[in-house]
Design a protein around this motif. Structure first.
Motif, PDB file in Angstrom:
ATOM      1  N   GLY A  88       1.868   5.850   1.711  1.00 27.85           N
ATOM      2  CA  GLY A  88       1.852   6.523   3.017  1.00 27.85           C
ATOM      3  C   GLY A  88       2.787   7.715   2.987  1.00 27.85           C
ATOM      4  N   ASP A  89       3.676   7.809   3.979  1.00 26.76           N
ATOM      5  CA  ASP A  89       4.706   8.873   3.974  1.00 26.76           C
ATOM      6  C   ASP A  89       6.063   8.328   3.519  1.00 26.76           C
ATOM      7  N   ILE A  90       6.113   7.090   3.069  1.00 27.36           N
ATOM      8  CA  ILE A  90       7.407   6.475   2.762  1.00 27.36           C
ATOM      9  C   ILE A  90       7.973   7.085   1.480  1.00 27.36           C
TER      10      ILE A  90
ATOM     11  N   GLY B  11      13.481   3.920   5.377  1.00 27.47           N
ATOM     12  CA  GLY B  11      13.596   5.360   5.171  1.00 27.47           C
ATOM     13  C   GLY B  11      12.989   6.136   6.318  1.00 27.47           C
ATOM     14  N   HIS B  12      11.783   6.637   6.126  1.00 27.49           N
ATOM     15  CA  HIS B  12      11.057   7.414   7.152  1.00 27.49           C
ATOM     16  C   HIS B  12      10.986   6.621   8.466  1.00 27.49           C
ATOM     17  N   PHE B  13      10.703   5.327   8.369  1.00 27.62           N
ATOM     18  CA  PHE B  13      10.853   4.388   9.485  1.00 27.62           C
ATOM     19  C   PHE B  13      11.555   3.153   8.941  1.00 27.62           C
TER      20      PHE B  13
ATOM     21  N   SER C 239       1.540   1.403   6.705  1.00 24.68           N
ATOM     22  CA  SER C 239       2.808   1.863   6.130  1.00 24.68           C
ATOM     23  C   SER C 239       3.840   2.152   7.217  1.00 24.68           C
ATOM     24  N   HIS C 240       3.411   2.775   8.320  1.00 31.39           N
ATOM     25  CA  HIS C 240       4.364   3.170   9.373  1.00 31.39           C
ATOM     26  C   HIS C 240       3.622   3.666  10.606  1.00 31.39           C
ATOM     27  N   PRO C 241       4.311   3.841  11.749  1.00 21.93           N
ATOM     28  CA  PRO C 241       3.646   4.083  13.033  1.00 21.93           C
ATOM     29  C   PRO C 241       2.786   5.337  13.117  1.00 21.93           C
ATOM     30  N   HIS C 242       3.033   6.360  12.309  1.00 22.91           N
ATOM     31  CA  HIS C 242       2.220   7.581  12.403  1.00 22.91           C
ATOM     32  C   HIS C 242       0.753   7.316  12.091  1.00 22.91           C
ATOM     33  N   TYR C 243       0.470   6.166  11.433  1.00 22.62           N
ATOM     34  CA  TYR C 243      -0.917   5.857  11.070  1.00 22.62           C
ATOM     35  C   TYR C 243      -1.489   4.679  11.849  1.00 22.62           C
TER      36      TYR C 243
HETATM   37 ZN   LIG Z   1       4.963   9.737   8.923  1.00 23.74          ZN
END
Ligand SMILES: [Zn+2]
Ligand SMILES: [Zn+2]
Length: 274
Positions: A196-198, A173-175, A116-120
């Motif tokens: 994810g966090d999106i 959005g978040h990324f 979903s994005h870089p935090h994961y």
């Molecule tokens: Zn995140």
């Protein structure tokens, strides 16, 4: 030489003699450097500690959630989605061991990893090598990959079909490359969205939220939230899973729409008087 892992975000770096000074994923406003300073570990150290294991839980037909116990770094879960012989590992976690790989083999193995994005990003390349699969990451988040690999396939545009009924959608959005996964066959054919966090499921699990930074509470602009809600509206899904063991169990698309309306009303000063 070691492949250092940041203990705050769990992301692994390419092999170096000395650890980086600071973690690039954490050293910006969507994450944070721990108040006691930057700390590093390695996957080998985590394994040698014998402290961690992964719990794999069946959530519904064809869907498993995997979480490291005790919690490590951000503490997110990953998912195994069984879609007609094409099993996707959605998002990733830092820790895994031989026992985890054996359990995944029992579930029919894994055909691809998507993030979903870089935090994961965690130890995604180690997973891809152990499972012998590609990793799908949106090109807009290219610069956040701390361990480059030929396993990583950067995709661009707004959607990517991984298999019939299993499609990635860039929402941003978040990324900027923030991606969600749509599983049409999930939830007895009513459809599932993995966000994810999106799109974030909040404490009242009939509602969601949308943030640029969750730990530092930086909101997204109203027009971006409206755009995310509009993109999602076209997708058939009734259930939505975030990365933290929360879900909107039913009417999830309606929840996203009403949550976006409430969020924009709050930003524009129409929701409450204070
Ligand atoms: Zn995140
Ligand atoms: Zn970090």
């Amino acid at each position: 030489m070691q492949q250092h892992v940041c203990t705050t975000c769990g992301v692994q770096y390419s092999s170096t003699l000395e650890p980086p000074t600071r973690c690039a994923i954490c050293d910006e406003e969507r994450q944070f450097i721990h108040s006691e300073g930057q700390v590093w570990t390695t996957l080998e150290q985590l394994r040698d500690s014998s402290k961690y294991s992964n719990e794999i839980v069946n959530l519904e037909a064809g869907l498993y959630r995997m979480t490291t116990k005790p919690e490590f770094a951000i503490g997110q879960s990953a998912f195994v989605i069984q879609n007609d012989g094409f099993n996707l590992l959605w998002d990733c976690i830092t820790y895994f061991d031989e026992h985890t790989l054996a359990e995944l083999r029992q579930l029919g193995g894994i055909q691809a990893i998507a993030l979903s994005h870089p935090h994961y990003y965690s130890t995604q390349v180690e997973w891809a090598e152990a499972l012998d699969v590609p990793i799908y990451i949106h090109m807009d988040d290219h610069k956040w990959v701390m361990k480059p690999s030929e396993r990583i396939q950067f995709w661009s545009g707004e959607t990517l079909e991984l298999a019939p009924g299993l499609t990635l959608h860039r929402l941003g959005g978040h990324f900027k490359g923030g991606t969600v996964a749509h599983w049409a066959n999930g939830n007895a054919g009513k459809g599932v969205l993995f966000t994810g966090d999106i799109i974030q499921v909040v404490a009242d699990q009939d509602w969601v939220s949308f943030m640029y930074s969750y730990p530092n509470l930086i909101p997204l602009p109203a027009n971006k939230v409206a755009e995310i809600a509009a993109k999602v509206k076209a997708l058939p899904f009734d259930r939505l899973y975030n990365a933290f063991q929360r879900a909107v169990q039913q009417h999830a698309n309606e929840s996203v729409q009403k949550s976006a309306d409430r969020y924009i009303a709050a930003l524009e000063g129409r929701l409450f008087v204070t």
